[in-house]
Write a protein that holds these residues in place. Structure first.
Motif, PDB file in Angstrom:
ATOM      1  N   VAL A  39       0.944  -1.206  -0.125  1.00  0.00           N
ATOM      2  CA  VAL A  39      -0.242  -0.200  -0.143  1.00  0.00           C
ATOM      3  C   VAL A  39       1.044   1.240  -0.063  1.00  0.00           C
ATOM      4  O   VAL A  39       2.040   0.939   0.778  1.00  0.00           O
ATOM      5  CB  VAL A  39      -0.955   0.020   1.492  1.00  0.00           C
ATOM      6  N   CYS A  40       0.621   2.175  -0.569  1.00  0.00           N
ATOM      7  CA  CYS A  40       1.339   3.025  -1.061  1.00  0.00           C
ATOM      8  C   CYS A  40       0.411   4.692  -0.440  1.00  0.00           C
ATOM      9  O   CYS A  40      -0.398   4.621  -0.359  1.00  0.00           O
ATOM     10  CB  CYS A  40       1.939   3.314  -2.246  1.00  0.00           C
ATOM     11  N   VAL A  41       1.557   4.975   0.710  1.00  0.00           N
ATOM     12  CA  VAL A  41       0.224   5.936   2.007  1.00  0.00           C
ATOM     13  C   VAL A  41       1.777   7.187   1.325  1.00  0.00           C
ATOM     14  O   VAL A  41       2.642   7.480   0.882  1.00  0.00           O
ATOM     15  CB  VAL A  41       0.775   5.403   2.801  1.00  0.00           C
ATOM     16  N   HIS A  42       0.559   8.270   1.242  1.00  0.00           N
ATOM     17  CA  HIS A  42       1.324   9.659   0.741  1.00  0.00           C
ATOM     18  C   HIS A  42       1.050  10.143   2.148  1.00  0.00           C
ATOM     19  O   HIS A  42      -0.028  10.553   3.188  1.00  0.00           O
ATOM     20  CB  HIS A  42       0.594  10.461  -0.226  1.00  0.00           C
ATOM     21  N   PHE A  43       2.170  11.132   2.800  1.00  0.00           N
ATOM     22  CA  PHE A  43       2.072  11.490   3.549  1.00  0.00           C
ATOM     23  C   PHE A  43       2.318  13.233   3.896  1.00  0.00           C
ATOM     24  O   PHE A  43       2.482  13.540   2.566  1.00  0.00           O
ATOM     25  CB  PHE A  43       3.395  11.717   4.556  1.00  0.00           C
ATOM     26  N   PRO A  44       1.661  14.465   4.690  1.00  0.00           N
ATOM     27  CA  PRO A  44       1.345  15.408   3.845  1.00  0.00           C
ATOM     28  C   PRO A  44       2.683  15.903   3.988  1.00  0.00           C
ATOM     29  O   PRO A  44       2.499  17.443   3.402  1.00  0.00           O
ATOM     30  CB  PRO A  44       0.656  16.349   5.825  1.00  0.00           C
ATOM     31  N   ASP A  45       3.034  16.204   4.611  1.00  0.00           N
ATOM     32  CA  ASP A  45       5.327  16.584   4.044  1.00  0.00           C
ATOM     33  C   ASP A  45       5.661  16.067   2.414  1.00  0.00           C
ATOM     34  O   ASP A  45       6.647  16.615   2.583  1.00  0.00           O
ATOM     35  CB  ASP A  45       5.668  15.996   5.353  1.00  0.00           C
ATOM     36  N   MET A  46       5.316  15.266   1.965  1.00  0.00           N
ATOM     37  CA  MET A  46       5.914  14.685   0.884  1.00  0.00           C
ATOM     38  C   MET A  46       5.029  15.496  -0.190  1.00  0.00           C
ATOM     39  O   MET A  46       4.640  16.257   0.119  1.00  0.00           O
ATOM     40  CB  MET A  46       5.581  13.532   0.471  1.00  0.00           C
ATOM     41  N   PRO A  47       5.730  16.025  -1.350  1.00  0.00           N
ATOM     42  CA  PRO A  47       5.368  15.975  -2.684  1.00  0.00           C
ATOM     43  C   PRO A  47       3.770  15.460  -3.487  1.00  0.00           C
ATOM     44  O   PRO A  47       4.351  14.654  -2.744  1.00  0.00           O
ATOM     45  CB  PRO A  47       6.668  16.703  -3.542  1.00  0.00           C
ATOM     46  N   PRO A  48       3.648  16.500  -3.842  1.00  0.00           N
ATOM     47  CA  PRO A  48       1.928  15.691  -4.205  1.00  0.00           C
ATOM     48  C   PRO A  48       1.898  14.375  -5.485  1.00  0.00           C
ATOM     49  O   PRO A  48       3.019  14.144  -5.680  1.00  0.00           O
ATOM     50  CB  PRO A  48       1.449  16.972  -5.583  1.00  0.00           C
ATOM     51  N   GLY A  49       1.207  13.113  -5.324  1.00  0.00           N
ATOM     52  CA  GLY A  49       1.614  12.296  -5.953  1.00  0.00           C
ATOM     53  C   GLY A  49       3.275  11.457  -5.411  1.00  0.00           C
ATOM     54  O   GLY A  49       3.224  10.225  -5.933  1.00  0.00           O
ATOM     55  N   GLU A  50       3.991  11.737  -4.509  1.00  0.00           N
ATOM     56  CA  GLU A  50       4.678  10.532  -3.964  1.00  0.00           C
ATOM     57  C   GLU A  50       4.072  10.514  -2.893  1.00  0.00           C
ATOM     58  O   GLU A  50       3.398  10.268  -2.216  1.00  0.00           O
ATOM     59  CB  GLU A  50       5.982  11.915  -3.750  1.00  0.00           C
ATOM     60  N   GLY A  51       5.158   8.856  -2.348  1.00  0.00           N
ATOM     61  CA  GLY A  51       4.324   8.052  -1.138  1.00  0.00           C
ATOM     62  C   GLY A  51       5.516   7.347  -1.191  1.00  0.00           C
ATOM     63  O   GLY A  51       6.234   6.967  -1.542  1.00  0.00           O
ATOM     64  N   ILE A  52       5.327   6.526   0.179  1.00  0.00           N
ATOM     65  CA  ILE A  52       6.028   5.607   0.617  1.00  0.00           C
ATOM     66  C   ILE A  52       4.807   4.079   0.225  1.00  0.00           C
ATOM     67  O   ILE A  52       4.141   3.999   1.155  1.00  0.00           O
ATOM     68  CB  ILE A  52       6.632   5.607   2.027  1.00  0.00           C
ATOM     69  N   PHE A  53       5.690   2.942   0.239  1.00  0.00           N
ATOM     70  CA  PHE A  53       4.395   1.559   0.748  1.00  0.00           C
ATOM     71  C   PHE A  53       5.602   1.000   1.603  1.00  0.00           C
ATOM     72  O   PHE A  53       6.019   0.939   1.959  1.00  0.00           O
ATOM     73  CB  PHE A  53       5.626   0.661  -1.042  1.00  0.00           C
ATOM     74  N   PHE A  54       4.711   0.923   2.563  1.00  0.00           N
ATOM     75  CA  PHE A  54       3.926  -0.176   3.886  1.00  0.00           C
ATOM     76  C   PHE A  54       3.083  -1.573   3.408  1.00  0.00           C
ATOM     77  O   PHE A  54       2.138  -1.768   2.448  1.00  0.00           O
ATOM     78  CB  PHE A  54       3.071   0.920   4.316  1.00  0.00           C
ATOM     79  N   ASN A  55       3.402  -2.638   4.210  1.00  0.00           N
ATOM     80  CA  ASN A  55       2.420  -3.880   3.901  1.00  0.00           C
ATOM     81  C   ASN A  55       1.451  -3.826   4.569  1.00  0.00           C
ATOM     82  O   ASN A  55       1.385  -2.464   5.631  1.00  0.00           O
ATOM     83  CB  ASN A  55       2.932  -5.394   4.973  1.00  0.00           C
ATOM     84  N   ALA A  56      -0.097  -3.744   3.589  1.00  0.00           N
ATOM     85  CA  ALA A  56      -1.162  -3.590   4.948  1.00  0.00           C
ATOM     86  C   ALA A  56      -0.701  -3.799   5.806  1.00  0.00           C
ATOM     87  O   ALA A  56      -2.196  -2.988   6.870  1.00  0.00           O
ATOM     88  CB  ALA A  56      -2.264  -4.223   3.774  1.00  0.00           C
ATOM     89  N   HIS A  57      -0.588  -4.914   6.669  1.00  0.00           N
ATOM     90  CA  HIS A  57      -0.883  -5.544   7.879  1.00  0.00           C
ATOM     91  C   HIS A  57      -0.700  -4.434   9.042  1.00  0.00           C
ATOM     92  O   HIS A  57      -0.082  -4.192  10.259  1.00  0.00           O
ATOM     93  CB  HIS A  57      -0.739  -6.378   8.743  1.00  0.00           C
ATOM     94  N   HIS A  58       1.311  -3.322   8.648  1.00  0.00           N
ATOM     95  CA  HIS A  58       1.513  -1.945   9.483  1.00  0.00           C
ATOM     96  C   HIS A  58       0.750  -1.151   8.920  1.00  0.00           C
ATOM     97  O   HIS A  58       1.091  -0.378   9.962  1.00  0.00           O
ATOM     98  CB  HIS A  58       3.096  -2.200   8.840  1.00  0.00           C
ATOM     99  N   LEU A  59      -0.262  -0.940   8.653  1.00  0.00           N
ATOM    100  CA  LEU A  59      -1.536   0.019   8.489  1.00  0.00           C
ATOM    101  C   LEU A  59      -2.878   0.177   9.656  1.00  0.00           C
ATOM    102  O   LEU A  59      -3.114  -0.946   9.017  1.00  0.00           O
ATOM    103  CB  LEU A  59      -1.795   0.345   7.186  1.00  0.00           C
TER     104      LEU A  59
END
Length: 64
Positions: A39-59
């Motif tokens: 799952v790719c998650v975009h955080f508020p401090d990132m540029p638009p369209g960027e994100g970090i991938f996580f395992n779904a069970h880590h969210l």
């Protein structure tokens, strides 16, 4: 692809691979999935369209 949080849902990082990962405990928005079910998650401090991938069970879904 069971149990993936919906696109645009708000999720909280509850587990990380690295113990000192600064994203632990932060919330972000789901923007996409990988072909491997990550799952790719975009955080508020990132540029638009960027994100970090996580395992779904880590969210945890905060708002969907």
């Amino acid at each position: 692809m069971a149990n993936l949080p919906p696109i645009n849902s708000i999720v909280k990082v509850i587990k990380t691979v690295a113990e000192q990962d600064p994203r632990l405990g932060q919330t972000g928005t789901v923007i996409q999935y990988s072909v491997h079910g990550m799952v790719c998650v975009h955080f508020p401090d990132m540029p638009p369209g960027e994100g970090i991938f996580f395992n779904a069970h880590h969210l945890e879904i905060i708002e969907s």
